[in-house]
Design an enzyme around this catalytic site. Sequence first.
Site, PDB file in Angstrom:
ATOM      1  N   GLU A   1      -6.999   8.850  -0.888  1.00  0.00           N
ATOM      2  CA  GLU A   1      -7.986   9.646  -1.636  1.00  0.00           C
ATOM      3  C   GLU A   1      -9.362   9.396  -1.032  1.00  0.00           C
ATOM      4  O   GLU A   1      -9.903   8.296  -1.135  1.00  0.00           O
ATOM      5  CB  GLU A   1      -7.966   9.198  -3.098  1.00  0.00           C
ATOM      6  CG  GLU A   1      -8.973   9.917  -3.937  1.00  0.00           C
ATOM      7  CD  GLU A   1      -8.909   9.487  -5.408  1.00  0.00           C
ATOM      8  OE1 GLU A   1      -8.729   8.288  -5.684  1.00  0.00           O
ATOM      9  OE2 GLU A   1      -9.029  10.366  -6.265  1.00  0.00           O
TER      10      GLU A   1
ATOM     11  N   CYS B   1     -10.978  13.781  -9.082  1.00  0.00           N
ATOM     12  CA  CYS B   1      -9.620  13.331  -8.746  1.00  0.00           C
ATOM     13  C   CYS B   1      -8.763  14.456  -8.178  1.00  0.00           C
ATOM     14  O   CYS B   1      -7.759  14.186  -7.531  1.00  0.00           O
ATOM     15  CB  CYS B   1      -8.968  12.722  -9.981  1.00  0.00           C
ATOM     16  SG  CYS B   1      -9.206  13.730 -11.422  1.00  0.00           S
TER      17      CYS B   1
ATOM     18  N   GLU C   1      -4.307   8.040 -15.875  1.00  0.00           N
ATOM     19  CA  GLU C   1      -4.777   9.249 -15.168  1.00  0.00           C
ATOM     20  C   GLU C   1      -5.449   8.744 -13.905  1.00  0.00           C
ATOM     21  O   GLU C   1      -6.580   8.253 -13.957  1.00  0.00           O
ATOM     22  CB  GLU C   1      -5.779  10.010 -16.043  1.00  0.00           C
ATOM     23  CG  GLU C   1      -5.227  10.481 -17.377  1.00  0.00           C
ATOM     24  CD  GLU C   1      -4.338  11.712 -17.235  1.00  0.00           C
ATOM     25  OE1 GLU C   1      -4.457  12.425 -16.227  1.00  0.00           O
ATOM     26  OE2 GLU C   1      -3.516  11.937 -18.136  1.00  0.00           O
TER      27      GLU C   1
ATOM     28  N   ASN D   1     -16.872   9.173 -12.614  1.00  0.00           N
ATOM     29  CA  ASN D   1     -17.185  10.503 -12.063  1.00  0.00           C
ATOM     30  C   ASN D   1     -17.386  11.592 -13.118  1.00  0.00           C
ATOM     31  O   ASN D   1     -18.105  12.552 -12.873  1.00  0.00           O
ATOM     32  CB  ASN D   1     -16.147  10.912 -11.015  1.00  0.00           C
ATOM     33  CG  ASN D   1     -14.745  10.988 -11.557  1.00  0.00           C
ATOM     34  OD1 ASN D   1     -14.433  10.346 -12.559  1.00  0.00           O
ATOM     35  ND2 ASN D   1     -13.905  11.764 -10.928  1.00  0.00           N
TER      36      ASN D   1
ATOM     37  N   GLY E   1      -8.822   6.226 -13.846  1.00  0.00           N
ATOM     38  CA  GLY E   1      -9.501   5.512 -12.771  1.00  0.00           C
ATOM     39  C   GLY E   1      -8.619   5.460 -11.550  1.00  0.00           C
ATOM     40  O   GLY E   1      -7.738   6.304 -11.356  1.00  0.00           O
ATOM     41  N   SER E   2      -8.831   4.432 -10.742  1.00  0.00           N
ATOM     42  CA  SER E   2      -8.137   4.359  -9.457  1.00  0.00           C
ATOM     43  C   SER E   2      -6.708   3.855  -9.631  1.00  0.00           C
ATOM     44  O   SER E   2      -6.406   3.109 -10.568  1.00  0.00           O
ATOM     45  CB  SER E   2      -8.904   3.407  -8.535  1.00  0.00           C
ATOM     46  OG  SER E   2      -8.944   2.127  -9.132  1.00  0.00           O
TER      47      SER E   2
HETATM   48  P1  NAP Z   1     -11.987   2.330 -11.079  1.00  0.00           P
HETATM   49  O1  NAP Z   1     -12.729   1.491 -10.137  1.00  0.00           O
HETATM   50  O2  NAP Z   1     -10.514   2.189 -11.140  1.00  0.00           O
HETATM   51  O3  NAP Z   1     -12.628   2.071 -12.518  1.00  0.00           O
HETATM   52  C1  NAP Z   1     -12.210   2.778 -13.653  1.00  0.00           C
HETATM   53  C2  NAP Z   1     -12.495   1.956 -14.885  1.00  0.00           C
HETATM   54  O4  NAP Z   1     -11.654   0.800 -14.875  1.00  0.00           O
HETATM   55  C3  NAP Z   1     -13.921   1.443 -14.958  1.00  0.00           C
HETATM   56  O5  NAP Z   1     -14.351   1.446 -16.293  1.00  0.00           O
HETATM   57  C4  NAP Z   1     -13.769   0.021 -14.438  1.00  0.00           C
HETATM   58  O6  NAP Z   1     -14.798  -0.842 -14.843  1.00  0.00           O
HETATM   59  C5  NAP Z   1     -12.467  -0.348 -15.087  1.00  0.00           C
HETATM   60  N1  NAP Z   1     -11.807  -1.536 -14.499  1.00  0.00           N
HETATM   61  C6  NAP Z   1     -11.991  -2.075 -13.278  1.00  0.00           C
HETATM   62  N2  NAP Z   1     -11.192  -3.176 -13.143  1.00  0.00           N
HETATM   63  C7  NAP Z   1     -10.504  -3.304 -14.303  1.00  0.00           C
HETATM   64  C8  NAP Z   1      -9.522  -4.216 -14.781  1.00  0.00           C
HETATM   65  N3  NAP Z   1      -9.076  -5.232 -14.034  1.00  0.00           N
HETATM   66  N4  NAP Z   1      -9.021  -4.044 -16.025  1.00  0.00           N
HETATM   67  C9  NAP Z   1      -9.435  -3.016 -16.793  1.00  0.00           C
HETATM   68  N5  NAP Z   1     -10.376  -2.123 -16.405  1.00  0.00           N
HETATM   69  C10 NAP Z   1     -10.894  -2.264 -15.172  1.00  0.00           C
HETATM   70  O7  NAP Z   1     -12.273   3.888 -10.806  1.00  0.00           O
HETATM   71  P2  NAP Z   1     -13.656   4.608 -10.523  1.00  0.00           P
HETATM   72  O8  NAP Z   1     -14.105   4.256  -9.157  1.00  0.00           O
HETATM   73  O9  NAP Z   1     -14.583   4.418 -11.670  1.00  0.00           O
HETATM   74  O10 NAP Z   1     -13.174   6.137 -10.581  1.00  0.00           O
HETATM   75  C11 NAP Z   1     -12.624   6.796  -9.497  1.00  0.00           C
HETATM   76  C12 NAP Z   1     -11.123   6.899  -9.617  1.00  0.00           C
HETATM   77  O11 NAP Z   1     -10.772   7.521 -10.837  1.00  0.00           O
HETATM   78  C13 NAP Z   1     -10.550   7.783  -8.531  1.00  0.00           C
HETATM   79  O12 NAP Z   1      -9.375   7.207  -8.038  1.00  0.00           O
HETATM   80  C14 NAP Z   1     -10.259   9.076  -9.270  1.00  0.00           C
HETATM   81  O13 NAP Z   1      -9.277   9.881  -8.675  1.00  0.00           O
HETATM   82  C15 NAP Z   1      -9.837   8.563 -10.595  1.00  0.00           C
HETATM   83  N6  NAP Z   1      -9.932   9.618 -11.612  1.00  0.00           N
HETATM   84  C16 NAP Z   1      -8.792  10.161 -12.131  1.00  0.00           C
HETATM   85  C17 NAP Z   1      -8.875  11.196 -13.056  1.00  0.00           C
HETATM   86  C18 NAP Z   1      -7.653  11.818 -13.675  1.00  0.00           C
HETATM   87  O14 NAP Z   1      -7.786  12.453 -14.713  1.00  0.00           O
HETATM   88  N7  NAP Z   1      -6.483  11.671 -13.088  1.00  0.00           N
HETATM   89  C19 NAP Z   1     -10.120  11.661 -13.457  1.00  0.00           C
HETATM   90  C20 NAP Z   1     -11.253  11.081 -12.909  1.00  0.00           C
HETATM   91  C21 NAP Z   1     -11.153  10.044 -11.993  1.00  0.00           C
HETATM   92  P3  NAP Z   1     -15.998  -1.228 -13.823  1.00  0.00           P
HETATM   93  O15 NAP Z   1     -16.693   0.059 -13.520  1.00  0.00           O
HETATM   94  O16 NAP Z   1     -16.782  -2.169 -14.626  1.00  0.00           O
HETATM   95  O17 NAP Z   1     -15.356  -1.830 -12.619  1.00  0.00           O
END
Ligand code: NAP
Length: 475
Positions: A378, A284, A250, A154, A230-231
């Site tokens: 979320e 987020c 985060e 995002n 991430g999530s």
């Molecule tokens: P995501 O699906 O959790 O992916 C985040 C990252 O993790 C991506 O690079 C993803 O790669 C990677 N990943 C997936 N499976 C993994 C594994 N088994 N081991 C290591 N890495 C892995 O999250 P998203 O959909 O991209 O982002 C949305 C989420 O991020 C939301 O929950 C949002 O709230 C959160 N977020 C938090 C913050 C904060 O600062 N707190 C800021 C922004 C976003 P792939 O894309 O290749 O699957």
Amino acid sequence: MTRLELPMYIAGEFIKTDRAQTIELPFDGSPVATVYRGAKEHVAAAVEAASKAAPVMREMTREERSAILRRVHQEMLERRDALATAISSESGKPIREARIEAERAAYTVLFSSEEAHRLVGEVVPMDSEQAGKGRWAMTVREPLGVIAAITPFNFPLNLAMHKIGPALAAGNAVVHKPASSTPVSGLMMASIFTECGLPKGGLNVITGSGGEIGDALVLHPDVAMVSFTGSPEVGVRIRGMAGLKRVSLELGGNAAVIVDEDANLDEAVARCVAGGFAHSGQVCISVQRIYVSGRIRSEFQDRIVASTRKLVVGHPKETSTDVSSLITVPEAERVESWVREAVDLGARVLTGGSRNRATIEPTVLADVPEEAKASNREIFGPVINVNSYESLDEAIALVNRSDYGLQAGIYTRDIGKAFHAASKIHTGGVMINEVPQFRVDQMPYGGVKLSGTGREGPKYAVEEMTEPKLIVWKG
Ligand code: NAP
């Protein structure tokens, strides 16, 4: 944007594989760039390159590291239009917001360059205990070595810089894995760091599915820290696998804001709409749950709906666009189904609710029951809930009744109520007369509960990315 070809970047070399992947504009599926899916061997090569660069990074002076980051900051400002176009094209973020992200990312790097100079240890008062008599001691902060930076879709550029900037400032080497859907701006940055003087291997960028290569990166014995945004699902998995590695997480949220009866309504309405619908709610700290005093609910609700209806939904490249698509069609279908579930459980749709491909019309729901996913999980889409309360303590309890705790907000002109709420709300940050969807990049940022552990913001990230070493001298 002309279609780019962006290989991975390992040890200063551009690496292609036989698995090309087309990155598409989420709004309409048009092709944006070609990247290459990596495999476990690329993880190994990137970690090896970073491990070789880590001692070089560690021996550089603070000023050498700071100067590289200052040059990167300048380059980013000069290339901000190209970076903004890349962000908008890969993520579907409206171009106005993408320009802001590109600029913010450049400043995240500048703030990081300053922290290279500020990172200090302390003198320890050894003779506070008799056994310490005649000893002098100090701590110095040392880099950890290789840091794995895993980032979400995002904010593909700024969140990457929140990891890479502090890690390099503190003398570490980095392996960055951007999200599979949005690797373009991260890959564009890789060689810029080298051009600005970073030793080869200091920053490596690998692409590929997290499900396929994530475990290899997290489990690699030469990775000292995993810095993940991430999530919660993936974050919890990483925490479970990382063993004794340092981990910063985060994660997500379902942010809430209280609008009390004495709030400045003009301000509260304008900011709730901006904070709920920026980047289609894919932030987020997006405003998801609004708790408004029953005494002003009707006026507040009418104004929120009127303001929401004025938002321009359209193609992300148009400067008039306020709200564009979600990252994928399945994500938009999920959001649509959560709205449907909320309605089945008794919520009312005040405006919006429809879907066209990956785009969801900005949606305001009222009286969403707590058991609905649109309330307790979320939603990560352009949907806000308006609910009312009778007493401030009831509102605070509702804010806290969440598995998440990233940031929250309260609108009130009563300073006593504001600080009462700030002390009782259990989140990483509380905004007074501001929505939770507020961040400047130098502030400490992070959550409690399922929203994660650790704090970002360059000053706080460099602390997490270093360890104190104690040196004791007996004279
Ligand atoms: P995501 O699906 O959790 O992916 C985040 C990252 O993790 C991506 O690079 C993803 O790669 C990677 N990943 C997936 N499976 C993994 C594994 N088994 N081991 C290591 N890495 C892995 O999250 P998203 O959909 O991209 O982002 C949305 C989420 O991020 C939301 O929950 C949002 O709230 C959160 N977020 C938090 C913050 C904060 O600062 N707190 C800021 C922004 C976003 P792939 O894309 O290749 O699957």
